[in-house]
Motif scaffolding. Structure first.
Motif, PDB file in Angstrom:
ATOM      1  N   LYS A 138     -12.331   9.025  -3.252  1.00 35.41           N
ATOM      2  CA  LYS A 138     -12.310   9.146  -1.795  1.00 35.41           C
ATOM      3  C   LYS A 138     -11.351   8.121  -1.203  1.00 35.41           C
ATOM      4  CE  LYS A 138     -17.031  10.928  -1.283  1.00 35.41           C
ATOM      5  NZ  LYS A 138     -18.383  10.673  -0.733  1.00 35.41           N
ATOM      6  N   ASN A 139     -10.473   8.622  -0.336  1.00 31.83           N
ATOM      7  CA  ASN A 139      -9.476   7.775   0.321  1.00 31.83           C
ATOM      8  C   ASN A 139      -8.547   7.090  -0.682  1.00 31.83           C
ATOM      9  OD1 ASN A 139     -10.673   8.348   2.879  1.00 31.83           O
ATOM     10  ND2 ASN A 139     -12.213   6.738   2.482  1.00 31.83           N
ATOM     11  N   ARG A 140      -8.378   7.704  -1.854  1.00 33.73           N
ATOM     12  CA  ARG A 140      -7.459   7.172  -2.868  1.00 33.73           C
ATOM     13  C   ARG A 140      -6.622   8.308  -3.428  1.00 33.73           C
ATOM     14  NH1 ARG A 140     -12.030   4.093  -3.369  1.00 33.73           N
ATOM     15  NH2 ARG A 140     -11.709   1.837  -3.507  1.00 33.73           N
ATOM     16  N   THR A 141      -5.448   7.959  -3.886  1.00 38.56           N
ATOM     17  CA  THR A 141      -4.588   8.919  -4.563  1.00 38.56           C
ATOM     18  C   THR A 141      -4.974   8.921  -6.032  1.00 38.56           C
ATOM     19  OG1 THR A 141      -2.822   8.357  -3.017  1.00 38.56           O
ATOM     20  CG2 THR A 141      -2.205   9.578  -5.005  1.00 38.56           C
ATOM     21  N   ILE A 152       3.246  14.041  -4.469  1.00 39.36           N
ATOM     22  CA  ILE A 152       1.823  13.712  -4.476  1.00 39.36           C
ATOM     23  C   ILE A 152       1.523  12.972  -3.181  1.00 39.36           C
ATOM     24  CG2 ILE A 152      -0.042  12.557  -5.712  1.00 39.36           C
ATOM     25  CD1 ILE A 152       1.860  12.605  -8.203  1.00 39.36           C
ATOM     26  N   ARG A 153       0.760  13.610  -2.318  1.00 38.13           N
ATOM     27  CA  ARG A 153       0.451  13.008  -1.030  1.00 38.13           C
ATOM     28  C   ARG A 153      -0.588  11.892  -1.169  1.00 38.13           C
ATOM     29  NH1 ARG A 153       0.465  18.437  -0.263  1.00 38.13           N
ATOM     30  NH2 ARG A 153      -1.828  18.496  -0.287  1.00 38.13           N
ATOM     31  N   ARG A 154      -0.561  10.982  -0.229  1.00 44.26           N
ATOM     32  CA  ARG A 154      -1.553   9.900  -0.232  1.00 44.26           C
ATOM     33  C   ARG A 154      -2.961  10.485  -0.107  1.00 44.26           C
ATOM     34  NH1 ARG A 154      -2.249   5.757   4.695  1.00 44.26           N
ATOM     35  NH2 ARG A 154      -3.500   7.541   5.378  1.00 44.26           N
ATOM     36  N   ASP A 155      -3.895   9.944  -0.849  1.00 44.36           N
ATOM     37  CA  ASP A 155      -5.303  10.338  -0.874  1.00 44.36           C
ATOM     38  C   ASP A 155      -5.518  11.723  -1.482  1.00 44.36           C
ATOM     39  OD1 ASP A 155      -5.747   7.937   0.386  1.00 44.36           O
ATOM     40  OD2 ASP A 155      -5.934   8.808   2.386  1.00 44.36           O
ATOM     41  N   ARG A 206       0.839  -1.193   0.000  1.00 43.49           N
ATOM     42  CA  ARG A 206       0.000   0.000   0.000  1.00 43.49           C
ATOM     43  C   ARG A 206       0.879   1.249   0.000  1.00 43.49           C
ATOM     44  NH1 ARG A 206      -3.974   0.444   2.871  1.00 43.49           N
ATOM     45  NH2 ARG A 206      -3.909   2.636   3.424  1.00 43.49           N
ATOM     46  N   LEU A 207       0.280   2.340  -0.428  1.00 41.30           N
ATOM     47  CA  LEU A 207       0.955   3.634  -0.385  1.00 41.30           C
ATOM     48  C   LEU A 207       0.707   4.236   0.996  1.00 41.30           C
ATOM     49  CD1 LEU A 207       2.462   5.949  -1.858  1.00 41.30           C
ATOM     50  CD2 LEU A 207       0.215   6.819  -2.544  1.00 41.30           C
ATOM     51  N   GLU A 208       1.793   4.483   1.720  1.00 38.21           N
ATOM     52  CA  GLU A 208       1.664   4.975   3.095  1.00 38.21           C
ATOM     53  C   GLU A 208       1.674   6.497   3.188  1.00 38.21           C
ATOM     54  OE1 GLU A 208       1.029   3.063   5.515  1.00 38.21           O
ATOM     55  OE2 GLU A 208       1.522   1.064   4.738  1.00 38.21           O
TER      56      GLU A 208
END
Length: 603
Positions: free
Chosen positions: A547-550, A386-389, A357-359
């Motif tokens: 939502k809740n995704r990058t 690019i930050r997560r989410d 997963r991307l942390e």
């Protein structure tokens, strides 16, 4: 090309045929052993003709008037307490003949199985190479050439291996016969060896010619297959511009060159066969005259010698014909070897770390990229986090590097300079499958397989249950047109989705991405082929999915990205502007000009 270079190419291709036999060493060893035993059985059967003739002429094979070989056979039989009678000699002759043809049967079936398995293995290796090579490799190649090599030239390689085995077979049997003939008259056999050398030298000329023509045939075959595939892909364009006469002319030109060269190769083989066979009756006449007038051989030995000699000439002819045919197959061998070897082909080296997963973030540091060795830079010293989410959008003029950036994130290519880091780990260290499992990707150039709608969507997640696929269809708003199809999701869509509209193909591709339920969503102008109504539906679904995704969106229509957390503006491979839609509109910016132009075009 010099003579030495030609010899080098032929030897290397010939060695490749031998290496292919090492794929199945046990089968290859057994086959070569059978060749030797088969030659021994044929030799033994032929040698029994001498005692048979002595029995016919002298009534036995033990007298001093009989040939030395007949007396030797009699002695061997008596050692085993067997009387050298005619029925026993005939029985032995039948046993050797049965052994010979039994071995030939096993040899033929084993050889066929071996050749089929070798071709299958080589085709698999060549296909693996195509899959493993990077898109950069495919960019500079013709797809028709790949089809030609994998489909036809692998067959040629199989033929080359088969001809090699046959050449070895004919050589072993010919050598055995020469030993037999030398036992009858070494002087006549020495003359025969001179004739064999002459036949070999004659066939060498035709061998070089066949190799030269076969290289031309390979080139024309690649072009011919490429032309066919290109025509099928461009059939709408051809008809729209009424270019049928032009395309027919182009096809006939390359097909005419191909068939014309094949005719020349046939002429070459026919001329070789004529000269090779012409030597035989002349040599036979000389051998008969010398054996009777000069060497004073008995009539029985002359008859046996001529009988064996005819067989030897037949074997030599088959051997030389095999050389010519094998030489014609070697250019195909060279093409297959080049294709199935990864050496010299650009490919992405797989990493070893598993990323589940991307942390934290995706970070591009001083990333530069150019296509080819001397290509102009597409991306230049690009820095981006690019930050997560986070949902970011990337815009810019054509050629600014937007799609290239997505390809680097997918790791279809590696940066020429700099690096991409995933939670501080160099992307090149992460296993490709592990990384791709985190990503859902929708491109602007949607590819649809010639399969059912269901199978096309399932391609996103091969283990998906039917209810998961139905949910992906609902989220992508594809059910509206799928329900109207005659067979619903089981409807076959044709080659490259020919039975679907552009918007329908795009919605299937989006459903394919939704099915993966990815942590990272890459959308490369994914709504570019959709109408305004469908686009609004997709935008709503995309917001829900994001939502809740990058999410990284490349957009042509700026109205689809106004809700993005950040908008990145690229120009000439660099980040020139960054901010929200409102902040970029509020100042004089490149983004503002794009926005105003699109509003103006819509009005």
């Amino acid at each position: 090309m010099s003579q030495n270079e030609k010899s080098s190419f032929l030897k290397s291709d010939l060695l490749e045929c031998v290496r292919c036999l090492r794929f199945y060493p046990a089968h290859s060893f057994l086959l070569l052993s059978l060749l030797t035993f088969g030659a021994a059985a044929e030799m033994a059967g032929m040698s029994m003709i001498i005692p048979v003739f002595d029995f016919i002429q002298y009534g036995g094979i033990t007298g001093t008037q009989c040939s030395f070989y007949s007396q030797m056979v009699a002695e061997r039989l008596l050692q085993f307490h067997l009387q050298p009678t005619l029925p026993l000699i005939l029985t032995l002759t039948m046993i050797f003949a049965t052994m010979q043809f039994g071995i030939l049967y096993v040899q033929t079936t084993l050889g066929a199985k071996l050749f089929f398995r070798i071709r299958q293995k080589i085709r698999n290796q060549a296909y693996d190479t195509l899959i493993d090579a990077s898109p950069e490799f495919h960019t500079y190649q013709k797809s028709g050439a790949f089809v030609e090599v994998i489909h036809n030239q692998v067959t040629q390689l199989g033929e080359a291996i088969r001809n090699f085995i046959l050449i070895v077979t004919y050589f072993i049997i010919s050598a055995a016969y020469l030993v037999f003939l030398a036992a009858i008259s070494w002087k006549l056999t020495l003359l025969l060896c001179g004739v064999a050398i002459l036949k070999w030298m004659t066939s060498t000329i035709f061998t070089w010619r066949a190799h030269h023509l076969a290289k031309k045939i390979l080139s024309f075959s690649k072009e011919h297959t490429a032309r066919l595939i290109e025509t099928l892909h461009a059939i709408i364009l051809i008809k729209a511009f009424s270019r049928e006469p032009y395309e027919k002319k182009r096809y006939r030109e390359v097909h005419g060159q191909l068939e014309g060269t094949k005719i020349k190769l046939t002429y070459n083989e026919a001329a070789h066969s004529f000269l090779d066979h012409l030597i035989i009756p002349m040599t036979l006449c000389v051998i008969v005259w010398l054996s009777l007038t000069v060497f004073k051989l008995e009539g029985t030995l002359v008859l046996i010698y001529i009988t064996a000699l005819v067989r030897v000439f037949n074997l030599m002819t088959l051997l030389n014909q095999g050389r010519v045919k094998m030489s014609a197959s070697l250019p195909g061998v060279h093409a297959v070897v080049w294709l199935r070897q990864m050496a010299g082909k650009p490919h992405v080296v797989n990493g070893t770390l598993v990323k589940e997963r991307l942390e934290q973030q995706i970070e591009l540091k001083q990333v530069g990229f150019s296509y080819g060795v001397n290509g102009l830079p597409v991306l230049d010293d690009l820095n981006l986090s690019i930050r997560r989410d986070e949902h970011i959008a990337i815009v810019g003029p054509t050629g600014s590097g937007k799609t290239t950036l997505v390809h680097l994130l997918l790791r279809l290519y590696d940066p020429t300079n700099g690096a991409i880091f995933i939670d501080g780990i160099d992307l090149r260290q992460i296993a490709l499958e592990s990384w791709h499992n985190l990503i859902g990707y929708v491109s602007q150039d949607t590819f649809i397989f010639n399969a059912s709608i269901y199978e096309n969507i399932r391609y996103g997640k091969l283990t998906a249950a039917r209810d998961e696929i139905e949910e992906a269809i609902r989220l992508s708003h594809a059910s509206e047109f799928i329900n109207k199809m005659p067979d619903g999701v089981e409807t076959m869509v044709g080659d490259r989705g020919a039975r679907l509209s552009g918007g329908q193909r795009q919605r299937i591709a989006i459903a394919r991405a939704f099915l993966r339920n990815p942590q990272i969503l890459l959308m490369d102008e994914a709504t570019s082929a959709l109408d305004s109504v469908t686009e609004s539906f997709i935008e709503e679904s995309t917001r829900e999915l994001a939502k809740n995704r990058t999410t990284i969106t490349i957009a042509h229509r700026l109205t689809t990205i106004q809700s993005a957390n950040r908008i990145i503006v690229l120009d000439q491979g660099k980040v020139v502007e960054e901010g929200t839609h409102e902040s970029l509109i509020a100042r004089e910016s490149l983004y503002k000009r794009y926005h105003e132009l699109q509003i103006l075009n819509q009005t």
